[in-house]
Structures are given as structure tokens and as C-alpha cells.
Design a protein around this motif. Structure first.
Motif, PDB file in Angstrom:
ATOM      1  N   LEU A   1      48.097  -3.194  47.117  1.00  0.00           N
ATOM      2  CA  LEU A   1      49.343  -3.019  47.856  1.00  0.00           C
ATOM      3  C   LEU A   1      49.789  -4.349  48.449  1.00  0.00           C
ATOM      4  O   LEU A   1      50.978  -4.698  48.397  1.00  0.00           O
ATOM      5  CB  LEU A   1      49.158  -1.983  48.970  1.00  0.00           C
ATOM      6  N   SER A   2      48.857  -5.118  48.982  1.00  0.00           N
ATOM      7  CA  SER A   2      49.186  -6.432  49.544  1.00  0.00           C
ATOM      8  C   SER A   2      49.700  -7.365  48.464  1.00  0.00           C
ATOM      9  O   SER A   2      50.677  -8.103  48.662  1.00  0.00           O
ATOM     10  CB  SER A   2      47.942  -7.040  50.215  1.00  0.00           C
ATOM     11  N   VAL A   3      49.039  -7.351  47.293  1.00  0.00           N
ATOM     12  CA  VAL A   3      49.495  -8.166  46.164  1.00  0.00           C
ATOM     13  C   VAL A   3      50.919  -7.781  45.774  1.00  0.00           C
ATOM     14  O   VAL A   3      51.792  -8.641  45.555  1.00  0.00           O
ATOM     15  CB  VAL A   3      48.544  -8.005  44.958  1.00  0.00           C
ATOM     16  N   ASP A   4      51.173  -6.486  45.706  1.00  0.00           N
ATOM     17  CA  ASP A   4      52.484  -6.010  45.256  1.00  0.00           C
ATOM     18  C   ASP A   4      53.572  -6.319  46.277  1.00  0.00           C
ATOM     19  O   ASP A   4      54.698  -6.652  45.904  1.00  0.00           O
ATOM     20  CB  ASP A   4      52.419  -4.502  44.987  1.00  0.00           C
ATOM     21  N   LEU A   5      53.258  -6.225  47.554  1.00  0.00           N
ATOM     22  CA  LEU A   5      54.267  -6.528  48.574  1.00  0.00           C
ATOM     23  C   LEU A   5      54.626  -8.012  48.564  1.00  0.00           C
ATOM     24  O   LEU A   5      55.800  -8.370  48.742  1.00  0.00           O
ATOM     25  CB  LEU A   5      53.752  -6.112  49.955  1.00  0.00           C
ATOM     26  N   GLY A   6      53.627  -8.874  48.356  1.00  0.00           N
ATOM     27  CA  GLY A   6      53.918 -10.300  48.249  1.00  0.00           C
ATOM     28  C   GLY A   6      54.835 -10.593  47.080  1.00  0.00           C
ATOM     29  O   GLY A   6      55.806 -11.361  47.192  1.00  0.00           O
ATOM     30  N   ARG A   7      54.556  -9.966  45.937  1.00  0.00           N
ATOM     31  CA  ARG A   7      55.402 -10.105  44.751  1.00  0.00           C
ATOM     32  C   ARG A   7      56.818  -9.617  45.025  1.00  0.00           C
ATOM     33  O   ARG A   7      57.816 -10.298  44.728  1.00  0.00           O
ATOM     34  CB  ARG A   7      54.812  -9.301  43.593  1.00  0.00           C
ATOM     35  N   ALA A   8      56.901  -8.423  45.603  1.00  0.00           N
ATOM     36  CA  ALA A   8      58.209  -7.798  45.825  1.00  0.00           C
ATOM     37  C   ALA A   8      59.060  -8.597  46.807  1.00  0.00           C
ATOM     38  O   ALA A   8      60.270  -8.744  46.612  1.00  0.00           O
ATOM     39  CB  ALA A   8      58.012  -6.367  46.336  1.00  0.00           C
ATOM     40  N   MET A   9      58.441  -9.126  47.861  1.00  0.00           N
ATOM     41  CA  MET A   9      59.210  -9.875  48.844  1.00  0.00           C
ATOM     42  C   MET A   9      59.782 -11.151  48.241  1.00  0.00           C
ATOM     43  O   MET A   9      60.926 -11.521  48.504  1.00  0.00           O
ATOM     44  CB  MET A   9      58.321 -10.210  50.055  1.00  0.00           C
ATOM     45  N   PHE A  10      58.993 -11.835  47.408  1.00  0.00           N
ATOM     46  CA  PHE A  10      59.529 -13.039  46.761  1.00  0.00           C
ATOM     47  C   PHE A  10      60.704 -12.687  45.863  1.00  0.00           C
ATOM     48  O   PHE A  10      61.760 -13.333  45.922  1.00  0.00           O
ATOM     49  CB  PHE A  10      58.439 -13.740  45.948  1.00  0.00           C
TER      50      PHE A  10
ATOM     51  N   ARG B   1      52.145 -17.307  44.689  1.00  0.00           N
ATOM     52  CA  ARG B   1      51.860 -17.273  43.252  1.00  0.00           C
ATOM     53  C   ARG B   1      53.138 -17.046  42.448  1.00  0.00           C
ATOM     54  O   ARG B   1      53.408 -17.749  41.479  1.00  0.00           O
ATOM     55  CB  ARG B   1      50.851 -16.165  42.965  1.00  0.00           C
ATOM     56  N   PHE B   2      53.935 -16.065  42.858  1.00  0.00           N
ATOM     57  CA  PHE B   2      55.146 -15.763  42.104  1.00  0.00           C
ATOM     58  C   PHE B   2      56.232 -16.810  42.322  1.00  0.00           C
ATOM     59  O   PHE B   2      57.123 -16.956  41.491  1.00  0.00           O
ATOM     60  CB  PHE B   2      55.655 -14.365  42.456  1.00  0.00           C
ATOM     61  N   SER B   3      56.132 -17.563  43.408  1.00  0.00           N
ATOM     62  CA  SER B   3      57.118 -18.619  43.652  1.00  0.00           C
ATOM     63  C   SER B   3      56.940 -19.791  42.700  1.00  0.00           C
ATOM     64  O   SER B   3      57.823 -20.648  42.600  1.00  0.00           O
ATOM     65  CB  SER B   3      57.018 -19.111  45.098  1.00  0.00           C
ATOM     66  N   THR B   4      55.799 -19.846  41.993  1.00  0.00           N
ATOM     67  CA  THR B   4      55.577 -20.931  41.035  1.00  0.00           C
ATOM     68  C   THR B   4      56.303 -20.696  39.720  1.00  0.00           C
ATOM     69  O   THR B   4      56.494 -21.625  38.934  1.00  0.00           O
ATOM     70  CB  THR B   4      54.070 -21.103  40.743  1.00  0.00           C
ATOM     71  N   TYR B   5      56.728 -19.444  39.469  1.00  0.00           N
ATOM     72  CA  TYR B   5      57.397 -19.115  38.212  1.00  0.00           C
ATOM     73  C   TYR B   5      58.905 -19.302  38.366  1.00  0.00           C
ATOM     74  O   TYR B   5      59.690 -18.358  38.243  1.00  0.00           O
ATOM     75  CB  TYR B   5      57.067 -17.684  37.786  1.00  0.00           C
ATOM     76  N   ARG B   6      59.324 -20.542  38.604  1.00  0.00           N
ATOM     77  CA  ARG B   6      60.728 -20.799  38.933  1.00  0.00           C
ATOM     78  C   ARG B   6      61.649 -20.575  37.738  1.00  0.00           C
ATOM     79  O   ARG B   6      62.726 -19.989  37.873  1.00  0.00           O
ATOM     80  CB  ARG B   6      60.879 -22.225  39.458  1.00  0.00           C
TER      81      ARG B   6
END
Length: 265
Positions: free
Chosen positions: A107-116, A14-19
Motif C-alpha cells: 500500500l505504501s509503495v502504491d501510494l508513493g506511485r500514485a502521488m507522483f 523511484r517513479f520520478s526517475t521515469y521522466r
């Protein structure tokens, strides 16, 4: 655990789409990095060895700080903003209906965001800074492993703080006031305004003992090799705050769920 892994992966995508937003943010952090370097060079010229840092330490701190602001979520992130809004709007009821644990979901949502943001945005300012200034880089596989662990633990501490801020909306109706207070505390006690090592006396001791210190200052000090008690003590400090915050988060989740049921949610 498969479902939480899937949530984290989807959050990463999801966050990878905000290039454009990611590139703009990295550019902004780079500009602020140069501004802060000018300030720090002046400050360390007047006070050499301030806080036990030399000039190279101070400049490295600036670029690491700018690269980690978004991954760690110093200014708030998905957990604070979206979860807080869902509590305000009542959409949190949908989250509570899911066959998953509320805290683990977010927590899973936030970790995905943070890793990107760590992979894509975190290193860009540091690379630019390294081309211009003489920055310090660690050597040795164990040091890099400790840095990686310190970063993950810092993100978890930040999540614990932001999760509690978002849940405060269950009791005060609107958590935005708490969010603003948390932002001020985070900026001051994490090392965003100045490295905590330059804070004098009991103020410095208190600042370095807070959970906000575990989010930014501690991982950067691991990188610089400046942890007073060693890397092991620094990681244990972070781990201790994670345990405390997640336990409080679990209790808050239980009480918040009970409150929703009492209200007829």
C-alpha cells in the motif's frame, strides 16, 4: 508508521526517475482526450443532457478521466504487476521475511506511485483540455477538499482490488488471467469506456454500486457536483468499499501466508 512513510517516499522518488515515460504517457493521454472529445461531442449533440450531463460536464469528464487513469491504476499498476510476478516467481518469500505487514508495505509503495503520477501526470491533460474547451472547475475550499479526499479514497479502493488480484496467484499459480479479467471489469465499471451515468436501467444501477465505480466515476462526479446523494454519501460509498476490500485483503494475506508455510516456503 515511519517505515511505511519511508517506503512511500522511496516509491515516489523511484517513479520520478521515469521522466521520458511520464511525459510520453501524458502526451498519449492528451491525444486520446481529443479523440474522446470528438466522440462525446457527437454523442451529446445527438442526445443533449444524456445521463444528466451537459456538454461541458461530458468534456470535463474526458479530461479528468485521462488525467486519473494512471494515478488510480485503471490499467493495473505496481501492485498488480510487480506483486503478481513476485508471487509467480516465489520472490514473495523475501517480502514475507520482512518485519513489516505485506499489505501495508505494498500500500505504501502504491501510494508513493500514485502521488507522483497524480501531481506530475494527472494535471497535464486537464490543463491542455482547459485551453481548448470550456471545462468546469469547482469553487470553494470545501469542494476542493472533498475532491482531494475522493481521489485518495479512489486510489485506496483501486489498491484493494489490485491487491486481491495479485494475491490470487497463491491459489491459481498464475494471476495473469485474473489480471486480464480485472482489467475488463475495471474499464467497463469505472467509467473509462463511458460515464456510468449514461448506462440505462438496472445495468446503470449495478455499475454504480460496484467498487470500480468508486475509483473513477465517483471522484469525477464530486468534481462536477453531480453526486445524486451529495458529496457525503459519495465519500461514504468509497469508504465502505475500502473497509470491505482491505478486510478481505487482510484475510487473503493470512490465508496466503499459511499456504506458503504449508508448501515449505
Amino acid at each position: 508508521m515511519g517505515v511505511y512513510w519511508a517506503i512511500g517516499v522511496r516509491s515516489f522518488r523511484r517513479f520520478s526517475t521515469y521522466r521520458i515515460a511520464t511525459a510520453s504517457g501524458a502526451f498519449t493521454n492528451t491525444v486520446f482526450g481529443f479523440i474522446l472529445c470528438g466522440i462525446y461531442l457527437t454523442l451529446w449533440h445527438e442526445r443533449p443532457g444524456l445521463g444528466g450531463y451537459d456538454v461541458s460536464d461530458a468534456l470535463t469528464f474526458v479530461w479528468l478521466q485521462q488525467g486519473l487513469l494512471m494515478p488510480i491504476g485503471i490499467f493495473g499498476a505496481t501492485t498488480t504487476v510487480e506483486l503478481g510476478e513476485r508471487v509467480r516467481s516465489g520472490e514473495i518469500a523475501v517480502d514475507l521475511y520482512r518485519p513489516t505487514h505485506l499489505m501495508l508495505w505494498w500500500l505504501s509503495v502504491d501510494l508513493g506511485r500514485a502521488m507522483f503520477q497524480l501531481i506530475v501526470r494527472g494535471g497535464a491533460p486537464l490543463l491542455v483540455g482547459a485551453f481548448v474547451f470550456d471545462l468546469k472547475f469547482p469553487s470553494g475550499a470545501l469542494t476542493w477538499l472533498a475532491i482531494a479526499l475522493g481521489l485518495v479514497l479512489g486510489i485506496l479502493v483501486s489498491f484493494g482490488l489490485r491487491y486481491l488480484v495479485a494475491l490470487s496467484g497463491f491459489w491459481i499459480t498464475d494471476s495473469r488471467g485474473t489480471e486480464h479479467l480485472a482489467l475488463v471489469l475495471s474499464l467497463f465499471f469505472s467509467g473509462t469506456v463511458l460515464p456510468l451515468v449514461v448506462f440505462p436501467g438496472w445495468i446503470g444501477d449495478f455499475a454504480r454500486a460496484t467498487p470500480w465505480a468508486a475509483t473513477l466515476q465517483v471522484p469525477i462526479d464530486i468534481w462536477l457536483g453531480r453526486n445524486p446523494g451529495g458529496v457525503g454519501a459519495a465519500l461514504l460509498f468509497q469508504l465502505g468499499w475500502i473497509v470491505v476490500l482491505l478486510l478481505i485483503g487482510q484475510l487473503a494475506t493470512s490465508f496466503a501466508t499459511l499456504k506458503v508455510v504449508i508448501q515449505g516456503g
